[in-house]
Design a protein around this motif. Sequence first.
Motif, PDB file in Angstrom:
ATOM      1  N   GLU A 324       0.831  -1.204   0.000  1.00 13.94           N
ATOM      2  CA  GLU A 324       0.000   0.000   0.000  1.00 13.94           C
ATOM      3  C   GLU A 324       0.865   1.253   0.000  1.00 13.94           C
ATOM      4  N   LEU A 325       1.908   1.246   0.817  1.00 12.03           N
ATOM      5  CA  LEU A 325       2.800   2.400   0.901  1.00 12.03           C
ATOM      6  C   LEU A 325       3.480   2.647  -0.443  1.00 12.03           C
ATOM      7  N   ALA A 326       3.870   1.577  -1.111  1.00 14.18           N
ATOM      8  CA  ALA A 326       4.572   1.701  -2.388  1.00 14.18           C
ATOM      9  C   ALA A 326       3.704   2.367  -3.447  1.00 14.18           C
ATOM     10  N   ARG A 327       2.400   2.230  -3.317  1.00 12.62           N
ATOM     11  CA  ARG A 327       1.507   2.862  -4.295  1.00 12.62           C
ATOM     12  C   ARG A 327       1.461   4.374  -4.126  1.00 12.62           C
ATOM     13  N   GLY A 328       1.764   4.858  -2.905  1.00 13.36           N
ATOM     14  CA  GLY A 328       1.807   6.294  -2.663  1.00 13.36           C
ATOM     15  C   GLY A 328       0.470   6.998  -2.800  1.00 13.36           C
ATOM     16  N   ASP A 329      -0.610   6.241  -2.692  1.00 11.79           N
ATOM     17  CA  ASP A 329      -1.956   6.798  -2.872  1.00 11.79           C
ATOM     18  C   ASP A 329      -2.691   6.778  -1.538  1.00 11.79           C
ATOM     19  N   PRO A 330      -2.915   7.955  -0.921  1.00 18.91           N
ATOM     20  CA  PRO A 330      -3.584   7.978   0.389  1.00 18.91           C
ATOM     21  C   PRO A 330      -4.983   7.386   0.369  1.00 18.91           C
ATOM     22  N   ASP A 331      -5.626   7.358  -0.787  1.00 17.54           N
ATOM     23  CA  ASP A 331      -6.978   6.800  -0.876  1.00 17.54           C
ATOM     24  C   ASP A 331      -6.980   5.276  -0.875  1.00 17.54           C
ATOM     25  N   ARG A 332      -5.794   4.666  -0.994  1.00 15.68           N
ATOM     26  CA  ARG A 332      -5.712   3.205  -1.005  1.00 15.68           C
ATOM     27  C   ARG A 332      -4.959   2.682   0.216  1.00 15.68           C
ATOM     28  N   ILE A 333      -4.906   3.499   1.246  1.00 17.86           N
ATOM     29  CA  ILE A 333      -4.266   3.108   2.491  1.00 17.86           C
ATOM     30  C   ILE A 333      -5.330   2.609   3.468  1.00 17.86           C
ATOM     31  N   THR A 334      -5.153   1.422   4.001  1.00 18.60           N
ATOM     32  CA  THR A 334      -6.142   0.851   4.919  1.00 18.60           C
ATOM     33  C   THR A 334      -6.180   1.607   6.240  1.00 18.60           C
ATOM     34  N   VAL A 335      -5.009   1.863   6.831  1.00 17.55           N
ATOM     35  CA  VAL A 335      -4.939   2.538   8.129  1.00 17.55           C
ATOM     36  C   VAL A 335      -4.681   4.022   7.873  1.00 17.55           C
ATOM     37  N   THR A 336      -5.737   4.814   7.962  1.00 18.33           N
ATOM     38  CA  THR A 336      -5.686   6.226   7.617  1.00 18.33           C
ATOM     39  C   THR A 336      -5.248   7.072   8.817  1.00 18.33           C
TER      40      THR A 336
END
Length: 360
Positions: A324-336
């Motif tokens: 998830e971190l590697a994608r760099g997309d805050p909208d695709r992060i589970t733990v916000t």
Amino acid sequence: MVQRYGVIGCGGAGVNRHLSNAVPNPRLSVRAVCDLDERISRETAAEFGVTAYTDAREMIDAESLDAVSVATPPGTHHGVVTEIASTGVDVLVEKPFARTLAKAEEMISACAKSGSVITEVNNQLFRPLVRWVTERIRNGYVGEVNAVISYVGVNDAAGADTVKADWVTEIDGERFGEDLEHRIYLTRNFIGNITEASLVDSVTEIEGLPYDTAEATALVRAGNTSGYLTMSFRSSCPNVFLIVGTRRTLLMDMSSRIAITLDKPDSGSELLQENLENVIEILSQSAKRAGIHARTVALRKLADFGATLDGAYATSGHYQQLSELARGDPDRITVTPNDIRNNAMAYERVIDEMVTAASE
């Protein structure tokens, strides 16, 4: 796009959780490691074939990193994150994220100013069993969740084997403080955002135990729904969650990786039927889990020879969160950031009361 990645903190979590899951991840290119202890940094770097540093900011700048893990002791998270935030690097921080909500806010704010993604390790959310139970709850299988009761026992009052690292005995709440975050975020996953949190009870002064607290129970609430979180060093109870709903109750055994339905039968025939259904459910889940485990072991052996296979690490929460971190997309992060804040609020309130209780 492959992200340039480094690890800050070469202790057990940094090496066994972050590096071991970053190296086979095709989304990451591990470039460097950092530890204040130069010897440990150099030894870890040599093991993984990367560059060693003792200064996190220097590492990020010199290697032009896109993402890092912060796997240092909890008390150092605030200083490390606020120091590196201005670089714009995306950050995965080990739990517990911060001792207080105020420190968590400062870390989140520092990253927001530079546009960095920041998230916290809540790795047990990604366990297949937890995801399966979560889906059943969201589909209405248990009805409305009225309460969640969790209990985990570590029956080792003899001492040494319970000590995970030197820093564990130095943080507030000691071993309970180290594990509390797992209890909080898993309970939140079932009951929603926490509005109240407090220490219910704690037991101290157990002979031979290397910690001041031998057993502790916390209470969290999400509106009218309660969660009881108990950890004990004088019990052999496995890691279990009882999810009490208006229609059904689920018993989730994290240790055995199975969940069963608990109902109140009205007759002998219902008793037989429900027990048979649970037997079938246990056998089915056990077979599936065994299959997943066998496949994972086989694929990881291939990964040991240099293959980059997502399936080999699909059951690892650290692997999933690094992806998830590697994608760099805050909208695709589970733990916000909002999840981090809620975790930190509950953590601070319980630990504050535990510290007060221990001093009385």
